[in-house]
Design an enzyme around this catalytic site. Structure first.
Site, mmCIF file in Angstrom:
data_model
loop_
_atom_site.group_PDB
_atom_site.id
_atom_site.type_symbol
_atom_site.label_atom_id
_atom_site.label_comp_id
_atom_site.label_asym_id
_atom_site.label_seq_id
_atom_site.Cartn_x
_atom_site.Cartn_y
_atom_site.Cartn_z
ATOM 1 C CB ALA A 69 -4.834 10.949 -0.458
ATOM 2 C CB THR A 70 -2.074 15.892 -1.887
ATOM 3 O OG1 THR A 70 -0.842 14.317 -1.509
ATOM 4 C CG2 THR A 70 -1.807 17.140 -1.450
ATOM 5 C CD GLN A 177 0.644 4.918 3.695
ATOM 6 O OE1 GLN A 177 1.058 3.192 3.699
ATOM 7 N NE2 GLN A 177 1.535 5.939 2.530
ATOM 8 C CB SER A 194 -4.395 7.569 -2.349
ATOM 9 O OG SER A 194 -3.602 7.865 -3.120
ATOM 10 C CG HIS A 196 -0.615 5.918 -5.436
ATOM 11 N ND1 HIS A 196 0.518 5.536 -4.983
ATOM 12 C CD2 HIS A 196 -1.275 7.365 -5.005
ATOM 13 C CE1 HIS A 196 1.121 7.643 -3.944
ATOM 14 N NE2 HIS A 196 0.248 7.579 -4.316
ATOM 15 C CB THR A 232 -14.052 15.577 -17.719
ATOM 16 O OG1 THR A 232 -14.412 17.299 -17.811
ATOM 17 C CG2 THR A 232 -14.675 14.492 -18.262
ATOM 18 C CB CYS A 315 15.962 14.564 3.102
ATOM 19 S SG CYS A 315 17.332 13.586 3.791
HETATM 20 N N1 PLP Z 1 -1.430 10.083 3.417
HETATM 21 C C1 PLP Z 1 -0.032 9.632 3.402
HETATM 22 C C2 PLP Z 1 -0.612 9.351 4.881
HETATM 23 C C3 PLP Z 1 0.567 9.269 2.384
HETATM 24 O O1 PLP Z 1 0.931 8.171 2.319
HETATM 25 C C4 PLP Z 1 0.422 9.832 1.136
HETATM 26 C C5 PLP Z 1 0.763 9.231 0.225
HETATM 27 O O2 PLP Z 1 2.466 8.627 0.034
HETATM 28 C C6 PLP Z 1 -0.553 10.986 0.567
HETATM 29 C C7 PLP Z 1 -1.438 11.355 2.113
HETATM 30 C C8 PLP Z 1 -0.895 11.490 -0.184
HETATM 31 O O3 PLP Z 1 -0.982 10.622 -1.374
HETATM 32 P P1 PLP Z 1 -1.312 10.934 -2.876
HETATM 33 O O4 PLP Z 1 -0.086 10.550 -3.394
HETATM 34 O O5 PLP Z 1 -2.566 10.087 -3.392
HETATM 35 O O6 PLP Z 1 -1.196 12.358 -2.853
#
Ligand code: PLP
Length: 372
Positions: A69-70, A177, A194, A196, A232, A315
């Site tokens: 997701a990042t 989330q 995401s 996971h 890929t 932190c």
């Molecule tokens: N956005 C939110 C609200 C998240 O909780 C997280 C994960 O901690 C992310 C983005 C980033 O997701 P990813 O771990 O797939 O990069």
């Protein structure tokens, strides 16, 4: 160990691991190659894409897989401002967004874009009037999270999208989330998710894009994902994400009822001296972020190492800085450092949660007795 850190990540569902296994052990073909095996892998990826799109539940768009997701959020932000018409060089984000949004916005600000970070109220919710005051024809994108990862509050995404559209801007929703837990309202043009966080594998995310709102590519190369995101694809990760999304859709009501029961049990087991950070009403109840005056939360976590949970004052890279989200609620640094985040869900049992909460409460009281 009692695992109460569901906002950090979730356990992989057995059904997901089972669905991925053949794609890890035997089926190694490149899904972009024209061989029979390659076409079989490509077909499995398309099934997974449809499962993720169904779980997102929005109409008029499609998903491209990413590495996280990042990555999806970086792509959405950088690729949208790159394509924005001349003069639209403003970005608006909420103060409680994830670092994947805020740090990317800061980076864009360093590149000359105009960034506005909107405050939230003490309950963590955006006052729409604050957004409306900031909107003008120079805004290209408004970014807002659906369910906050630290405090669980649910922002009014449909209203935010409507306001963004009223000045011709696009709206990006971080639904990491929220996916599978709460409805993603119609309105956003871009949605990041995401695997996971929904009992799928790590290392895969996705960006849902309204048709016509696709950002310029962030990653160039072999032209995969309609030329929007080269690289890929991993059939195993895509299939795992798809299986997790299908399960989340199928189990939505059961998961929701279970989480509501866990919330009631946990809040009943807590002693009276705790306060809940963030709105209680507008909240995903698998997140219990609580504080207690005078508590040394870091010490509490160290003393209860067999319970996996997080500091509400997570932190920043070990710098000791209190959470930007709790500070955005106007909590003092001290109050932020007295906060912990307990996250639970599908595989949490009521007995283990009540056991953990009772021990957390007892440990907090022991700290007070020592200090007295
Ligand atoms: N956005 C939110 C609200 C998240 O909780 C997280 C994960 O901690 C992310 C983005 C980033 O997701 P990813 O771990 O797939 O990069």
């Amino acid at each position: 160990m009692i695992y109460l850190d569901y906002q950090a990540t979730t356990p992989v569902a057995p059904e997901v691991a089972g669905a991925m296994q053949p794609w890890i052990e035997d089926k190694f073909a490149n899904p972009h190659s024209p061989s029979t095996w390659g076409r079989e892998a490509a077909a499995a990826i398309e099934v997974a894409r449809a499962q993720v799109e169904r779980a997102i539940g929005l109409s008029g768009g499609s998903v491209a897989f990413t590495g996280s997701a990042t990555e999806a959020l970086n792509w959405a932000l950088k690729g949208t401002v790159e394509k924005a018409p001349k003069g639209r060089n403003r970005i608006i984000a909420l103060a409680t967004e994830h670092a994947a949004v805020l740090d990317t916005c800061e980076w864009l600000a360093g590149q000359g874009f105009d960034l506005t970070v909107l405050p939230v109220a003490a309950d963590g919710l955006l006052d729409l009037g604050d957004l409306e005051l900031e909107l003008d024809e120079r805004v290209s994108l408004v970014a807002a999270m659906l369910v906050n990862n630290e405090i669980g509050v649910i922002q009014p995404i449909a209203d935010i999208a409507r306001a963004a559209h009223s000045c011709g801007a696009l709206m990006l929703c971080d639904a990491v989330q929220g996916l599978g837990r709460v409805d993603i309202p119609e309105g956003p043009d871009l949605v990041a998710v995401s695997a996971h966080k929904i009992h799928g594998p790590k290392g895969i995310g996705a960006l849902w894009m309204r048709a016509g709102a696709e950002p310029a590519p962030l990653i160039h190369g072999g032209g995969q994902e309609r030329g929007l995101r080269s690289g890929t694809l991993s059939p195993a990760l895509c299939v795992g994400f798809g299986a997790a999304a299908r399960l989340a859709s199928e189990r939505r009501d059961a998961d929701q009822a279970h989480v509501a029961q866990l919330w009631n049990a946990a809040t009943a087991a807590l002693g009276g001296r705790w306060s809940i950070n963030g709105s209680v009403g507008e909240r995903y109840r698998g997140n219990l972020n609580i504080r207690r005056e005078g508590l040394d939360a870091a010490r509490l976590l160290a003393d209860l190492r067999d319970i996996a949970m997080s500091l509400g004052s997570a932190c920043a890279s070990g710098s000791g800085r209190p959470s930007h989200v709790l500070r955005a609620l106007s909590l003092s640094d001290r109050a932020a450092r007295s906060s912990i985040r307990i996250g639970f869900g599908r595989y949490t049992t009521e007995a283990e949660l009540v056991d953990a909460v009772t021990r957390i409460d007892a440990m907090a009281r022991a700290q007070e007795n020592l200090a007295a």
